[in-house]
Design an enzyme around this catalytic site. Structure first.
Site, mmCIF file in Angstrom:
data_model
loop_
_atom_site.group_PDB
_atom_site.id
_atom_site.type_symbol
_atom_site.label_atom_id
_atom_site.label_comp_id
_atom_site.label_asym_id
_atom_site.label_seq_id
_atom_site.Cartn_x
_atom_site.Cartn_y
_atom_site.Cartn_z
ATOM 1 N N GLY B 103 -1.613 33.275 -5.560
ATOM 2 C CA GLY B 103 -2.779 33.418 -6.857
ATOM 3 C C GLY B 103 -2.632 31.923 -7.248
ATOM 4 O O GLY B 103 -1.689 31.409 -7.268
ATOM 5 N N CYS B 104 -4.091 31.551 -7.706
ATOM 6 C CA CYS B 104 -4.121 30.370 -8.445
ATOM 7 C C CYS B 104 -3.873 30.618 -9.876
ATOM 8 O O CYS B 104 -3.879 29.349 -10.530
ATOM 9 C CB CYS B 104 -5.483 29.721 -7.736
ATOM 10 S SG CYS B 104 -5.466 29.270 -6.062
ATOM 11 N N ILE B 105 -3.877 31.465 -10.415
ATOM 12 C CA ILE B 105 -3.938 31.546 -11.726
ATOM 13 C C ILE B 105 -2.409 32.026 -12.106
ATOM 14 O O ILE B 105 -2.085 33.172 -11.835
ATOM 15 C CB ILE B 105 -4.818 32.715 -12.534
ATOM 16 C CG1 ILE B 105 -6.342 32.247 -11.850
ATOM 17 C CG2 ILE B 105 -4.821 32.551 -14.171
ATOM 18 C CD1 ILE B 105 -6.733 31.019 -12.284
#
Lengths: 152, 105
Positions: B103-105
């Protein structure tokens, strides 16, 4: 493996602020030391009055595939910003104020550029409390020493 | 893919050291994995996060990101980074024997 990154956010539009925040947060998630530098209009992202009102640029933004004149109509920027915010919330991307607070909690450094603070006649009190310091370009390079610098 | 031995049992791990078969993990393995990751001692709070991560994986099929951890594990983001300085989501997943969360967050 990268060990340290310094990310400069120099524009105050939504599509300029988010990538820098995502890069900084992602760096910390990987255990990479991260500093964020807010300069010029990028200061809006840490300005108490403005950080909750960062908008998408709908004029001069070819990525939107909107006719330029349509992008300039009253309300278009606000509407598209709201539309994007909804999509982002679904992907669990937080609003800018919450995101910045979280990034600060990850231990990343948040700094404001002195020349920009002077230019806009701001003081430390105008900025959110997560901003650790207002620093000069020289001090920035000191902090960035030994790592990568990303300019957004 | 390679193997590692924790608590006297051989398991397969990927090139980053994450378990390829989460079912092979036992709590007894966690302290050794943590030690390898630079965490000398697992406190009750570490365990709270590790068990939560494991639970989330069982329920949802993937481990939580840092933001989700901060909201759901009972341990805030600031403290998560104190417990797991080299990346809470990644390290907790490794110690809990589940795949690295994407995930990027």
């Amino acid at each position: 493996m990268i060990e340290k990154v310094s990310i400069i956010i120099s524009k105050g539009s939504l599509e300029a602020v988010y990538p820098g925040l995502i890069m900084a947060n992602g760096a910390r998630a990987e255990g990479i030391e991260a500093n964020l530098f807010f300069t010029f209009f990028g200061l809006d992202a840490v300005h108490r009055k403005h950080h909750d009102h960062i908008r998408l640029a709908t004029v001069g933004n070819p990525g939107l595939h909107l006719p330029t004149l349509a992008g300039a109509l009253p309300g278009v920027s606000a509407a598209m910003t709201a539309y994007l915010a909804k999509k982002m919330a679904k992907l669990d991307i937080p609003p800018i104020p919450e995101f910045i607070e979280m990034i600060s909690d990850t231990g990343a450094g948040l700094y404001a550029c002195k020349a920009s603070v002077d230019l806009f006649e701001l003081a430390k009190d105008d900025l959110i409390e997560q901003v650790q310091d207002i620093i000069t370009v020289g001090e920035f390079y000191d902090k960035a020493d030994g790592g990568q610098i990303v300019f957004t | 893919m390679s193997t590692a031995t924790y608590a006297g049992t051989e398991v397969t791990v990927n090139e980053e050291g994450f378990f390829t078969d989460p079912a092979a993990w036992t709590e007894a393995m966690a302290p050794e994995i943590a030690d390898e990751a630079g965490i000398a001692e697992l406190t009750d709070q570490h365990w709270q996060v590790i068990r939560h991560v494991r639970h989330e994986y069982t329920e949802k099929g993937s481990g939580p990101t840092v933001r989700a951890l901060g909201k759901t594990s009972g341990v805030g983001v600031k403290q998560l980074y104190e417990l797991f300085p080299k990346g809470p989501a990644k390290l907790a997943a490794k110690i809990a024997g589940i795949p690295k969360p994407r995930g990027c967050i």
